[in-house]
Design an enzyme around this catalytic site. Structure first.
Site, PDB file in Angstrom:
ATOM      1  CE  LYS A 134       0.749   1.834   3.419  1.00  0.00           C
ATOM      2  NZ  LYS A 134       1.950   2.339   4.129  1.00  0.00           N
ATOM      3  CE1 TYR A 218      -2.062   0.017   7.690  1.00  0.00           C
ATOM      4  CE2 TYR A 218      -0.682   1.924   7.217  1.00  0.00           C
ATOM      5  CZ  TYR A 218      -0.862   0.550   7.270  1.00  0.00           C
ATOM      6  OH  TYR A 218       0.161  -0.290   6.894  1.00  0.00           O
TER       7      TYR A 218
END
Ligand code: NAD
Length: 362
Positions: A134, A218
């Protein structure tokens, strides 16, 4: 002699093969049963060195089989530490010849985000499954190109969203899905750490830096899995307390997401502040985590006293074993490319909101 059913079974199980030349035949791939899939890490920086390579010593279904790096001295020291043969070590230039290497089944891209699309697509073209860290890529167009390349080459694409493999986070996702505490009404999610570095890709726009991609995914991902919905609008603001370091990208991003049905998520990500918490308010109760996205010790509690603090041996090894089993059994991945893309759609909207200094629809 291998019969057809056995051959197909082995191929769909994702086993690699060796190529032999036989009189009267073109090269034939003879499947060799592997006890573990071979993983090659591309980019030997912090995350590969400190987290993924050690975790690959704990995995049950895959192992570290190769490396790709632009630094010969790193290759040498990794070869010594992990007993890797010369034939499984590549430079960025020689990388594409991995197509001919049966030891390597999966390429794990652990480079700065601006390089994720290029290396994922090259891996897919080499016929290897792709795991990509990511944030998936800096743009929606890049993410779509990665998904297309993997589909076209019939390989799987997983994004390194380790929280999707973490048991307490999985429990939260299930509670939300089951509406155990009713509909989610409000989410608050914050993730950040103090990054003391002054010259790193995280501070460079051309390398995909900025806190939104690195830490912001996140709270963004948590807002999506805590509502089970896709946001329809966002209002965002970028800021920095260290303009001499964060000249090109934001040090801190504040963003508020609006979801269909009226739920909202108020989120912050920062390279200048240490924080890691998630609060999910629902119609009939709440769930809160502190921390919610740490490497270990994820710790949650719900309004009725239920604890969400089951231990996990190692998040990264769990993620890599889950993704290996999905490949071997041809089952859906927990965090496929499409999941990474959904976040980047919102990330692009967040930057549009910052530029326009106003709320934007997604
Ligand atoms: P890092 O800077 O420590 O390592 C990056 C690696 O890329 C280095 O080995 C560097 O040599 C190499 N590289 C190749 N070309 C480069 C270039 N032009 N500029 C800079 N580096 C170049 O970074 P990292 O912290 O290991 O992060 C790598 C990826 O992993 C990022 O996508 C990051 O978001 C992700 N990450 C994920 C987690 C997680 O918990 N899932 C944690 C940390 C990092």
């Amino acid at each position: 002699m291998i019969n057809r059913r056995k051959f197909i079974g082995q191929v769909t199980a994702g086993v690699a093969g060796i190529t032999i030349a036989q009189a009267g035949f073109a090269n034939i791939i003879v499947p060799q049963k592997k006890d573990k899939l071979g993983i090659a890490l591309v980019g030997l920086g912090y995350y590969s060195k400190d987290l993924l390579a050690p975790a690959l010593q704990l995995t049950k279904h895959c192992k570290l089989a190769g490396i790709v790096s632009g630094t010969p001295s790193k290759i040498e020291s990794w070869q010594k530490q992990y007993n890797l043969p010369d034939k499984n070590c590549y430079s960025y230039d020689s990388f594409d010849s991995v197509a001919n290497n049966p030891d390597i089944d999966v390429i794990y891209v652990v480079l700065p985000p601006s390089m994720h699309a290029e290396y994922s697509i090259r891996a897919a073209k080499a016929g290897k499954h792709v795991w990509c860290e990511k944030p998936m890529a800096p743009s929606v167009a890049d993410c779509k190109a990665m998904i297309d390349a993997c589909n076209k080459n019939k390989v799987k694409l997983a994004i390194g969203y380790r929280m999707h493999h973490e048991p307490n986070t999985q429990k939260l996702m299930q509670l939300v899905k089951d509406k155990t505490y009713g509909k989610t009404t409000k989410v608050a999610a914050n993730a950040g750490y103090v990054d003391p570095r002054t010259d790193h890709w995280k501070q460079k726009k051309s390398l995909g830096g900025g806190v939104m991609g690195d830490m912001g995914v996140y709270p963004l991902n948590a807002a999506r899995y805590s509502t089970g919905l896709e946001p329809i609008a966002v209002t965002a603001k970028a800021s920095t307390t260290r303009p001499e370091i964060y000249k090109e990208v934001e040090e801190t991003m504040d963003f508020t997401l609006e979801f269909p049905g009226g739920a909202t998520a108020v989120c912050q990500a920062s390279f200048g502040k240490s924080m890691n918490d998630l609060q999910v308010d629902c119609a009939k109760g709440w769930i809160k985590f502190s921390p919610f996205s740490a490497y270990n010790g994820v710790n949650g509690v719900a309004s009725d006293g239920m604890k969400l603090n089951a231990p996990i041996e190692n998040e990264q090894s769990t993620q890599m074993d889950d993704d290996t089993l999905a490949i071997l059994n041809n089952k859906p991945l927990l965090a496929p490319g499409e999941e990474g893309l959904k976040d980047i759609v919102v990330v692009e909207a967040i930057y549009r909101s910052v530029a326009a200094n106003s709320r934007v629809k997604i």
